[in-house]
Design an enzyme around this catalytic site. Structure first.
Site, mmCIF file in Angstrom:
data_model
loop_
_atom_site.group_PDB
_atom_site.id
_atom_site.type_symbol
_atom_site.label_atom_id
_atom_site.label_comp_id
_atom_site.label_asym_id
_atom_site.label_seq_id
_atom_site.Cartn_x
_atom_site.Cartn_y
_atom_site.Cartn_z
ATOM 1 N N ASN A 50 -12.631 41.212 3.016
ATOM 2 C CA ASN A 50 -11.446 40.374 3.824
ATOM 3 C C ASN A 50 -12.261 40.338 4.867
ATOM 4 O O ASN A 50 -13.135 41.125 5.535
ATOM 5 C CB ASN A 50 -11.275 42.283 4.348
ATOM 6 C CG ASN A 50 -10.500 41.919 5.661
ATOM 7 O OD1 ASN A 50 -9.592 41.057 6.331
ATOM 8 N ND2 ASN A 50 -9.937 43.042 6.305
ATOM 9 N N TRP A 51 -11.814 39.213 5.890
ATOM 10 C CA TRP A 51 -11.989 38.143 6.102
ATOM 11 C C TRP A 51 -12.795 38.899 7.713
ATOM 12 O O TRP A 51 -13.071 38.442 9.165
ATOM 13 C CB TRP A 51 -12.321 36.934 6.278
ATOM 14 C CG TRP A 51 -13.452 36.237 5.550
ATOM 15 C CD1 TRP A 51 -13.922 36.805 4.287
ATOM 16 C CD2 TRP A 51 -13.634 34.950 4.903
ATOM 17 N NE1 TRP A 51 -14.555 36.451 3.319
ATOM 18 C CE2 TRP A 51 -14.734 34.926 3.680
ATOM 19 C CE3 TRP A 51 -13.823 33.530 5.408
ATOM 20 C CZ2 TRP A 51 -15.181 34.459 3.016
ATOM 21 C CZ3 TRP A 51 -14.042 32.691 4.648
ATOM 22 C CH2 TRP A 51 -14.333 32.507 3.833
ATOM 23 N N LYS A 52 -11.780 39.674 7.564
ATOM 24 C CA LYS A 52 -11.037 39.627 9.633
ATOM 25 C C LYS A 52 -10.859 38.792 9.802
ATOM 26 O O LYS A 52 -10.657 36.937 9.554
ATOM 27 C CB LYS A 52 -11.927 40.642 10.429
ATOM 28 C CG LYS A 52 -11.862 41.964 9.174
ATOM 29 C CD LYS A 52 -12.554 42.953 9.885
ATOM 30 C CE LYS A 52 -12.433 43.628 8.780
ATOM 31 N NZ LYS A 52 -13.144 46.249 9.103
ATOM 32 N N GLY A 73 -16.372 49.503 9.004
ATOM 33 C CA GLY A 73 -17.365 48.936 10.470
ATOM 34 C C GLY A 73 -18.332 49.337 11.299
ATOM 35 O O GLY A 73 -19.293 48.832 12.150
ATOM 36 N N SER A 91 -17.295 49.914 4.744
ATOM 37 C CA SER A 91 -18.780 50.427 4.998
ATOM 38 C C SER A 91 -19.122 49.938 3.529
ATOM 39 O O SER A 91 -20.719 50.228 3.901
ATOM 40 C CB SER A 91 -19.625 50.922 6.174
ATOM 41 O OG SER A 91 -19.502 50.907 7.138
ATOM 42 N N GLY A 137 -15.187 44.534 4.239
ATOM 43 C CA GLY A 137 -15.279 43.645 5.356
ATOM 44 C C GLY A 137 -16.706 43.029 5.672
ATOM 45 O O GLY A 137 -16.865 41.610 5.044
ATOM 46 N N GLY A 138 -17.547 43.484 6.682
ATOM 47 C CA GLY A 138 -18.778 42.310 6.494
ATOM 48 C C GLY A 138 -19.389 42.408 5.406
ATOM 49 O O GLY A 138 -19.842 41.109 5.775
HETATM 50 P P1 PGA Z 1 -16.205 47.566 6.606
HETATM 51 O O1 PGA Z 1 -14.685 46.270 6.448
HETATM 52 O O2 PGA Z 1 -16.546 46.774 4.622
HETATM 53 O O3 PGA Z 1 -16.724 45.928 7.413
HETATM 54 O O4 PGA Z 1 -16.699 48.836 6.807
HETATM 55 C C1 PGA Z 1 -13.464 46.712 5.775
HETATM 56 C C2 PGA Z 1 -12.252 46.609 6.049
HETATM 57 O O5 PGA Z 1 -11.563 46.610 7.132
HETATM 58 O O6 PGA Z 1 -11.634 46.323 5.060
#
Ligand code: PGA
Length: 258
Positions: A8-10, A174, A214, A235-236
């Site tokens: 998920n690149w946001k 995050g 995370s 995400g990250g």
């Molecule tokens: P993160 O995000 O891995 O950066 O914590 C996960 C998400 O929000 O899908």
């Protein structure tokens, strides 16, 4: 079931950066392409086309981070399922906690988005998860139950085969503070029970439940080797091709209890 890892690149990466990601991720394919793994990426709308052209022949499902329930109409700022399909997208995330927290998205609205995305044959990842405050008050189970039931409202058995649920505790997103495998597994079991109850055992057993929050190449193995943790929404760690590939390879090698 195969493990499902979805990036998920946001709101990150420009089109040119997405193209560079695709080039490098393609080079790494001999490492991350594994029999027991499915891979997806949800970039911003603007980079969907670049990734579809750069990666879809490697069986990477490309998708969006949201979509409307109608296919057209007076809905400024929204993007419809048919618009995603036209770009070659095959999956969509709905109800991410950032949408719920910052844009007032309710479970009722998430259910409309999910029903429509599924009817349009998009693999649909419905996100749920409690806030830090809910967690501290011991309300996780209650909040998750309420969100899952309300967000899956109106989804027929027929359409539920393309459904994916992601458990993402808001306090873990995050923050570098992933849920422990034990905490996550407990919630995943609760979600599995709701899915079995809602869709029957045949379908309910086969719906992947992803963990998100995370995840890293260091913690992914312990998470996905838990029963009912069928993959991750990342995400990250999905923004850099080498890191994402490393995470996928590690997940592929983890023990399988589910
Ligand atoms: P993160 O995000 O891995 O950066 O914590 C996960 C998400 O929000 O899908």
């Amino acid at each position: 079931m195969k493990r499902l890892l979805v990036g998920n690149w946001k709101m990150n990466l420009l089109v040119e950066e997405a193209r560079a990601f695709a080039r490098r991720f393609r080079e790494l394919a001999p490492e991350w392409k594994q029999e027991n793994i499915e891979v997806g990426i949800a970039p911003p709308f603007t980079a969907i086309s670049a990734l579809v052209h750069g990666l879809s022949d490697l069986s990477v499902s490309i998708g969006a981070q949201n979509c409307h329930w109608l296919n057209n109409g007076a809905h400024t700022g929204e993007v419809s399922p048919s618009m995603l399909l036209e770009l070659g997208a095959s999956l969509v995330i709905v109800g991410h906690s950032e949408r719920r927290q910052f844009y007032g998205e309710t479970s009722k609205c998430v259910a409309l988005r999910a029903q429509s995305a599924l009817k349009n044959s998009l693999r649909t990842i419905v996100c749920v998860g409690e806030t830090a405050q809910d967690y501290e008050k011991g309300n996780t189970s209650q909040v998750v139950h309420q969100q899952v039931s309300a967000s899956l409202e109106g989804i027929s058995k027929e359409h539920s085969r393309q459904l994916v649920v992601a458990y993402e505790p808001v306090w873990a997103i995050g923050t570098g503070l992933a849920a422990t495998p034990e905490i996550a597994a407990k919630v995943h079991l609760q979600i599995r029970d709701i899915l079995l109850h809602t869709f029957g055992s045949n379908i309910g057993e086969g719906i992947p439940i992803l963990y998100g929050g995370s995840t890293t190449p260091e913690n992914i193995s312990a998470l996905v080797s838990q029963k009912n943790i069928n993959g991750a929404l990342v995400g990250g760690a999905s923004l850099k091709p080498d890191l994402f590939a490393q995470l996928i390879v590690t997940a592929a090698k983890a023990d399988n209890l589910s």
